[in-house]
Design a protein around this motif. Structure first.
Motif, PDB file in Angstrom:
ATOM      1  N   GLY A   1       0.840  -1.181   0.000  1.00 29.21           N
ATOM      2  CA  GLY A   1       0.000   0.000   0.000  1.00 29.21           C
ATOM      3  C   GLY A   1       0.878   1.234   0.000  1.00 29.21           C
ATOM      4  O   GLY A   1       2.078   1.168   0.300  1.00 29.21           O
ATOM      5  N   ARG A   2       0.278   2.359  -0.304  1.00 25.38           N
ATOM      6  CA  ARG A   2       1.046   3.601  -0.431  1.00 25.38           C
ATOM      7  C   ARG A   2       1.704   4.040   0.866  1.00 25.38           C
ATOM      8  O   ARG A   2       2.736   4.694   0.843  1.00 25.38           O
ATOM      9  N   ASP A   3       1.108   3.706   2.011  1.00 26.34           N
ATOM     10  CA  ASP A   3       1.657   4.200   3.280  1.00 26.34           C
ATOM     11  C   ASP A   3       1.979   3.084   4.269  1.00 26.34           C
ATOM     12  O   ASP A   3       2.112   3.325   5.455  1.00 26.34           O
ATOM     13  N   ILE A   4       2.150   1.870   3.785  1.00 23.32           N
ATOM     14  CA  ILE A   4       2.433   0.754   4.689  1.00 23.32           C
ATOM     15  C   ILE A   4       3.747   0.989   5.449  1.00 23.32           C
ATOM     16  O   ILE A   4       3.810   0.855   6.658  1.00 23.32           O
ATOM     17  N   GLY A   5       4.813   1.352   4.739  1.00 24.92           N
ATOM     18  CA  GLY A   5       6.114   1.502   5.372  1.00 24.92           C
ATOM     19  C   GLY A   5       6.296   2.768   6.184  1.00 24.92           C
ATOM     20  O   GLY A   5       7.196   2.851   7.015  1.00 24.92           O
ATOM     21  N   THR A   6       5.451   3.767   5.962  1.00 22.19           N
ATOM     22  CA  THR A   6       5.601   5.038   6.677  1.00 22.19           C
ATOM     23  C   THR A   6       4.577   5.229   7.786  1.00 22.19           C
ATOM     24  O   THR A   6       4.877   5.846   8.801  1.00 22.19           O
ATOM     25  N   VAL A   7       3.364   4.702   7.610  1.00 20.33           N
ATOM     26  CA  VAL A   7       2.284   4.940   8.572  1.00 20.33           C
ATOM     27  C   VAL A   7       1.819   3.649   9.242  1.00 20.33           C
ATOM     28  O   VAL A   7       1.754   3.561  10.463  1.00 20.33           O
ATOM     29  N   VAL A   8       1.486   2.649   8.459  1.00 16.13           N
ATOM     30  CA  VAL A   8       0.873   1.431   8.995  1.00 16.13           C
ATOM     31  C   VAL A   8       1.879   0.592   9.765  1.00 16.13           C
ATOM     32  O   VAL A   8       1.614   0.169  10.888  1.00 16.13           O
TER      33      VAL A   8
ATOM     34  N   PRO B   1       5.605   1.219  10.369  1.00 11.22           N
ATOM     35  CA  PRO B   1       6.895   1.900  10.257  1.00 11.22           C
ATOM     36  C   PRO B   1       8.064   1.104  10.829  1.00 11.22           C
ATOM     37  O   PRO B   1       9.213   1.391  10.520  1.00 11.22           O
ATOM     38  N   ASP B   2       7.772   0.076  11.652  1.00 10.52           N
ATOM     39  CA  ASP B   2       8.831  -0.745  12.234  1.00 10.52           C
ATOM     40  C   ASP B   2       9.062  -2.041  11.474  1.00 10.52           C
ATOM     41  O   ASP B   2       9.783  -2.923  11.961  1.00 10.52           O
TER      42      ASP B   2
ATOM     43  N   LYS C   1      11.352  -3.036   4.030  1.00 12.77           N
ATOM     44  CA  LYS C   1      10.434  -2.150   3.315  1.00 12.77           C
ATOM     45  C   LYS C   1      10.926  -1.991   1.886  1.00 12.77           C
ATOM     46  O   LYS C   1      12.102  -1.728   1.658  1.00 12.77           O
ATOM     47  N   VAL C   2      10.013  -2.160   0.955  1.00 16.16           N
ATOM     48  CA  VAL C   2      10.330  -2.006  -0.467  1.00 16.16           C
ATOM     49  C   VAL C   2       9.421  -0.929  -1.035  1.00 16.16           C
ATOM     50  O   VAL C   2       8.200  -0.958  -0.818  1.00 16.16           O
ATOM     51  N   PHE C   3       9.999  -0.003  -1.736  1.00 14.96           N
ATOM     52  CA  PHE C   3       9.232   1.028  -2.445  1.00 14.96           C
ATOM     53  C   PHE C   3       9.279   0.634  -3.911  1.00 14.96           C
ATOM     54  O   PHE C   3      10.274   0.868  -4.599  1.00 14.96           O
ATOM     55  N   LEU C   4       8.219  -0.007  -4.360  1.00 18.35           N
ATOM     56  CA  LEU C   4       8.163  -0.567  -5.716  1.00 18.35           C
ATOM     57  C   LEU C   4       7.643   0.486  -6.684  1.00 18.35           C
ATOM     58  O   LEU C   4       6.572   1.056  -6.474  1.00 18.35           O
ATOM     59  N   THR C   5       8.418   0.747  -7.726  1.00 19.76           N
ATOM     60  CA  THR C   5       8.032   1.742  -8.707  1.00 19.76           C
ATOM     61  C   THR C   5       8.056   1.143 -10.108  1.00 19.76           C
ATOM     62  O   THR C   5       8.567   0.053 -10.324  1.00 19.76           O
ATOM     63  N   ALA C   6       7.493   1.880 -11.037  1.00 21.66           N
ATOM     64  CA  ALA C   6       7.571   1.572 -12.468  1.00 21.66           C
ATOM     65  C   ALA C   6       7.229   2.866 -13.182  1.00 21.66           C
ATOM     66  O   ALA C   6       6.622   3.774 -12.596  1.00 21.66           O
ATOM     67  N   SER C   7       7.609   2.959 -14.430  1.00 25.34           N
ATOM     68  CA  SER C   7       7.291   4.163 -15.188  1.00 25.34           C
ATOM     69  C   SER C   7       5.778   4.316 -15.306  1.00 25.34           C
ATOM     70  O   SER C   7       5.028   3.338 -15.213  1.00 25.34           O
TER      71      SER C   7
ATOM     72  N   MET D   1       8.252   7.470   0.228  1.00 25.12           N
ATOM     73  CA  MET D   1       9.154   6.358   0.491  1.00 25.12           C
ATOM     74  C   MET D   1       9.755   6.503   1.885  1.00 25.12           C
ATOM     75  O   MET D   1      10.270   7.560   2.247  1.00 25.12           O
ATOM     76  N   ALA D   2       9.655   5.443   2.671  1.00 23.37           N
ATOM     77  CA  ALA D   2      10.260   5.447   4.001  1.00 23.37           C
ATOM     78  C   ALA D   2      11.775   5.598   3.863  1.00 23.37           C
ATOM     79  O   ALA D   2      12.374   5.106   2.906  1.00 23.37           O
ATOM     80  N   ALA D   3      12.376   6.263   4.814  1.00 28.38           N
ATOM     81  CA  ALA D   3      13.818   6.517   4.760  1.00 28.38           C
ATOM     82  C   ALA D   3      14.619   5.223   4.711  1.00 28.38           C
ATOM     83  O   ALA D   3      15.697   5.181   4.112  1.00 28.38           O
ATOM     84  N   ASP D   4      14.099   4.157   5.313  1.00 32.60           N
ATOM     85  CA  ASP D   4      14.828   2.885   5.346  1.00 32.60           C
ATOM     86  C   ASP D   4      14.309   1.873   4.328  1.00 32.60           C
ATOM     87  O   ASP D   4      14.614   0.686   4.408  1.00 32.60           O
ATOM     88  N   ALA D   5      13.551   2.334   3.357  1.00 35.25           N
ATOM     89  CA  ALA D   5      13.044   1.434   2.307  1.00 35.25           C
ATOM     90  C   ALA D   5      14.069   1.295   1.187  1.00 35.25           C
ATOM     91  O   ALA D   5      14.905   2.164   0.970  1.00 35.25           O
ATOM     92  N   VAL D   6      13.965   0.188   0.472  1.00 39.96           N
ATOM     93  CA  VAL D   6      14.786  -0.052  -0.713  1.00 39.96           C
ATOM     94  C   VAL D   6      13.885   0.142  -1.922  1.00 39.96           C
ATOM     95  O   VAL D   6      12.813  -0.459  -2.003  1.00 39.96           O
ATOM     96  N   GLN D   7      14.303   0.986  -2.840  1.00 36.35           N
ATOM     97  CA  GLN D   7      13.500   1.221  -4.040  1.00 36.35           C
ATOM     98  C   GLN D   7      13.857   0.191  -5.103  1.00 36.35           C
ATOM     99  O   GLN D   7      15.024  -0.047  -5.383  1.00 36.35           O
TER     100      GLN D   7
END
Length: 196
Positions: free
Chosen positions: A97-104, A106-107, A111-117, A161-167
């Motif tokens: 989800g859009r805010d799983i790693g930052t809000v839901v 955070p611990d 954490k993966v921030f998955l992107t695509a064009s 993107m959470a500061a500790d996430a991997v994009q």
């Protein structure tokens, strides 16, 4: 979960453009989310809505519902309960989800921030079987991309993107490659031995 609630509100005739109306109905439906990766399912009041929540109708209304604070508070609490129950059972869980790693969550350990064009995301969405181009001939890649851009702008406050996430940029990756990259990341960070 936001899509499931949006689907229910549309079916009940709730004015999703009215934050007051959305807030008043936010806790009415019973939303259940399955956690079995082999049989993913989401139910609303006992109805399987797994496929129908991916339609354009829901996609184009979900941002209006998701930005209502009462909705966010209710669904974030539910998501945290689901995550806690899965972890307490020793199963762990993959949540997206859009805010799983930052809000839901955070611990969360990983954490993966998955992107695509934009173009690739629109192509994938338009090709989604739930989009059903036969039932909705307007669901072209171009229209899908335009609608997606509008949702991205609206949902920008929740998409950080959470500061500790991997994009991971999945633009040129297939599903198996994305899964492999995420599993590889998990293996690198795991404190326990992995098998299989």
């Amino acid at each position: 979960m936001y899509r499931a609630l949006t689907w229910w509100m549309i079916r009940q005739g709730v004015d999703v453009a009215s934050p007051v109306a959305v807030a008043a109905h936010a806790r009415r439906p019973a939303i259940e989310v399955g956690t079995d990766p082999q049989a993913p399912v989401i139910m609303v009041d006992g109805t399987d809505v797994t496929a129908v929540i991916r339609t354009r109708e829901v996609s184009n209304a979900v941002s209006a519902v998701a930005r209502v604070p009462e909705v966010r508070a209710h669904l974030v609490a539910m998501q945290r309960e689901i995550i806690a129950a899965s972890c307490a059972a020793g199963d762990g869980i993959v949540a997206e989800g859009r805010d799983i790693g930052t809000v839901v969550a955070p611990d969360a350990g990983i954490k993966v921030f998955l992107t695509a064009s934009e173009a690739e995301r629109a192509r994938r969405r338009a090709a989604d079987p739930a989009a059903d181009p036969a039932a909705d001939p307007a669901a072209t890649v171009e229209v899908t991309q335009s609608e997606q851009q509008r949702r991205d702008r609206t949902d920008a406050p929740q998409t950080v993107m959470a500061a500790d996430a991997v994009q991971i940029d999945s633009t040129a990756l297939g599903l198996d490659e994305v899964v492999s990259a995420i599993v590889g990341l998990a293996r690198q960070r795991a404190d326990v031995a992995w098998t299989g």
